[in-house]
Design an enzyme around this catalytic site. Sequence first.
Site, PDB file in Angstrom:
ATOM      1  N   GLY A   1      38.427  22.148  52.635  1.00 44.88           N
ATOM      2  CA  GLY A   1      39.143  22.131  51.361  1.00 44.88           C
ATOM      3  C   GLY A   1      38.291  22.568  50.182  1.00 44.88           C
TER       4      GLY A   1
ATOM      5  N   ASP B   1      49.813  36.796  54.014  1.00 49.24           N
ATOM      6  CA  ASP B   1      49.703  35.647  53.103  1.00 49.24           C
ATOM      7  C   ASP B   1      48.914  36.023  51.853  1.00 49.24           C
ATOM      8  OD1 ASP B   1      47.717  35.711  55.314  1.00 49.24           O
ATOM      9  OD2 ASP B   1      46.672  34.276  54.027  1.00 49.24           O
TER      10      ASP B   1
HETATM   11  P1  AMP Z   1      42.148  33.342  52.890  1.00 58.28           P
HETATM   12  O1  AMP Z   1      41.422  34.043  53.987  1.00 58.28           O
HETATM   13  O2  AMP Z   1      41.280  32.960  51.731  1.00 58.28           O
HETATM   14  O3  AMP Z   1      43.384  34.039  52.470  1.00 58.28           O
HETATM   15  O4  AMP Z   1      42.596  31.946  53.499  1.00 58.28           O
HETATM   16  C1  AMP Z   1      43.395  31.829  54.626  1.00 58.28           C
HETATM   17  C2  AMP Z   1      43.867  30.419  54.783  1.00 58.28           C
HETATM   18  O5  AMP Z   1      42.757  29.559  55.068  1.00 58.28           O
HETATM   19  C3  AMP Z   1      44.556  29.846  53.573  1.00 58.28           C
HETATM   20  O6  AMP Z   1      45.617  29.062  54.053  1.00 58.28           O
HETATM   21  C4  AMP Z   1      43.485  29.017  52.934  1.00 58.28           C
HETATM   22  O7  AMP Z   1      44.016  27.968  52.168  1.00 58.28           O
HETATM   23  C5  AMP Z   1      42.724  28.493  54.148  1.00 58.28           C
HETATM   24  N1  AMP Z   1      41.331  28.156  53.843  1.00 58.28           N
HETATM   25  C6  AMP Z   1      40.312  28.998  53.547  1.00 58.28           C
HETATM   26  N2  AMP Z   1      39.169  28.327  53.353  1.00 58.28           N
HETATM   27  C7  AMP Z   1      39.452  27.006  53.516  1.00 58.28           C
HETATM   28  C8  AMP Z   1      38.689  25.794  53.444  1.00 58.28           C
HETATM   29  N3  AMP Z   1      37.396  25.792  53.142  1.00 58.28           N
HETATM   30  N4  AMP Z   1      39.338  24.639  53.676  1.00 58.28           N
HETATM   31  C9  AMP Z   1      40.641  24.617  53.986  1.00 58.28           C
HETATM   32  N5  AMP Z   1      41.408  25.710  54.075  1.00 58.28           N
HETATM   33  C10 AMP Z   1      40.835  26.902  53.841  1.00 58.28           C
HETATM   34 MG    MG Z   2      44.688  33.755  51.061  1.00 58.96          MG
END
Ligand code: AMP
Ligand code: MG
Length: 489
Positions: free
Chosen positions: A129, A255
């Site tokens: 998180g 996403d």
């Molecule tokens: P992203 O690659 O940044 O688009 O993230 C992809 C998914 O992973 C999204 O649902 C983010 O909220 C989740 N996410 C990325 N980093 C974290 C983290 N450190 N803790 C929890 N969820 C994460």
């Molecule tokens: Mg994202």
Amino acid sequence: MIYNKEKNPGWNFDNSYINLPNKLFTKTSPTPVSNPKTIILNKQLAKDIGLNIDFLLSENGLAVLAGNNTPEETITLAQAYAGHQFGHFTMLGDGRAILIGEQITPKGERLDIQLKGSGKTPYSRNGDGRAALGPMLREYIISEALHGLKIPTTRSLAVVKTDEKIIRERYLPGAILTRVASSHIRVGTFQYIANFGTLDELKELADYTIKRHYPNIEYIDNKYLLLIREMAKRQSSLIAKWQLIGFIHGVMNTDNMTISGEAIDFGPCAFMDIYDPDTKFSSIDRNGRYAYGKQPSIGAWNIARFAETLLPLIHDNKEEAIKLANDEIARFYINVNSFWINGMRAKLGIFNEEIEDENLVNELLDLIKNTKTDFTNTFKSLTINKLNVMQIFKTIEFVKWQEKWMARLDRQKESKLESEELMKSNNPSVIPRNHRVEEALEAADNNDFSLMHKLNNILSNPYEYSSEQDEYSLLPKDVQANYMTFCGT
Ligand code: AMP
Ligand code: MG
């Protein structure tokens, strides 16, 4: 929380997402952090959205930006969504982000204010998180640079450093970014409700999205088909703009594509130096799915996923619905190309249209590619007519091309001076060079934020053509052939 009157925060929340089907979000609060410190606050943006800068810089303001306190007048939540990540469908959601509220700005715009890195949510899966300082500052720098380049994007209001130690490949200082966006509704939000919701819930989300982002089609027949068309049009404009300045998003998962048409999520993104359509920087994009030259077709692929979710609302007959949706994808390709060629004309100082323009542009691009030349600086040099430094301008091919270009400019009624002005407002004098971004982030890791502030400042008006920008447009001595960016941090 009790505010002192002089420091009225300026909150003007009118939360509407919370009225959508419960499936689309979970009410949840940020997890408090210890010893937060504001590293950077975007004062202009704060002012534009009606927030009080003195408040944001006060202890109470910091508490909100750090997620240690929530304004009384709002309910905070994490949004549910799904998405195709590198082609694979996955359940996602705000795993480390929390929506603080929808701020109505003095101009009457509705903007999401979201904390990123603010602790676990029900959608965190195995994540902590949290976010590390480097990547949050990187998002700040890149999103604000895109804004300066006049590209629709989510914005960055602030980055707060925390005492949390984030475990990545090593321990890193924690941080929270305050992101401001037209909304956080993504292609993945529609995929989520289409897969896990009812038809009524899908309709509710679509109606909400139309009202919020495309109110002009609200009362038109088959507005759901028009939603695809209008969304695809904004995406075609956005992606054409990326191509025109050499921006590589790096992780165009569904996403990470908004319905509003703003660029979002700046993990492994970077700007191309030497022009090559195969350029990619992301360490996790092994097959180059999201390489520079593939961005338009991946955009179309994502829009197809969006259109699929709306099929049942477009037409009762599935075959007919698919046909209508396919027409919109075809339209996307036409639009992205037409936005791109018009943008390229402007980059070359051309005002009107001639059929042969595309050839003229492609001949130049081939030459830039074959001579392994920097994309941005080629157009910058053409703009200011400084053709004595770069090798490309000494080639016979260029001299021949230049003759055609000059003849083309002579065939329009506008003067050379007008062409130059047009070029100046379409060819940035500076972009966030990878080595400059890394240099600023490295200094920030050692508690020196001066380089980052300087960089942000220089990038804030990239069409200014100042001498300071000249220094920042230089390439590093050894162009980073192996420059890599990392995401998920
Ligand atoms: P992203 O690659 O940044 O688009 O993230 C992809 C998914 O992973 C999204 O649902 C983010 O909220 C989740 N996410 C990325 N980093 C974290 C983290 N450190 N803790 C929890 N969820 C994460
Ligand atoms: Mg994202």
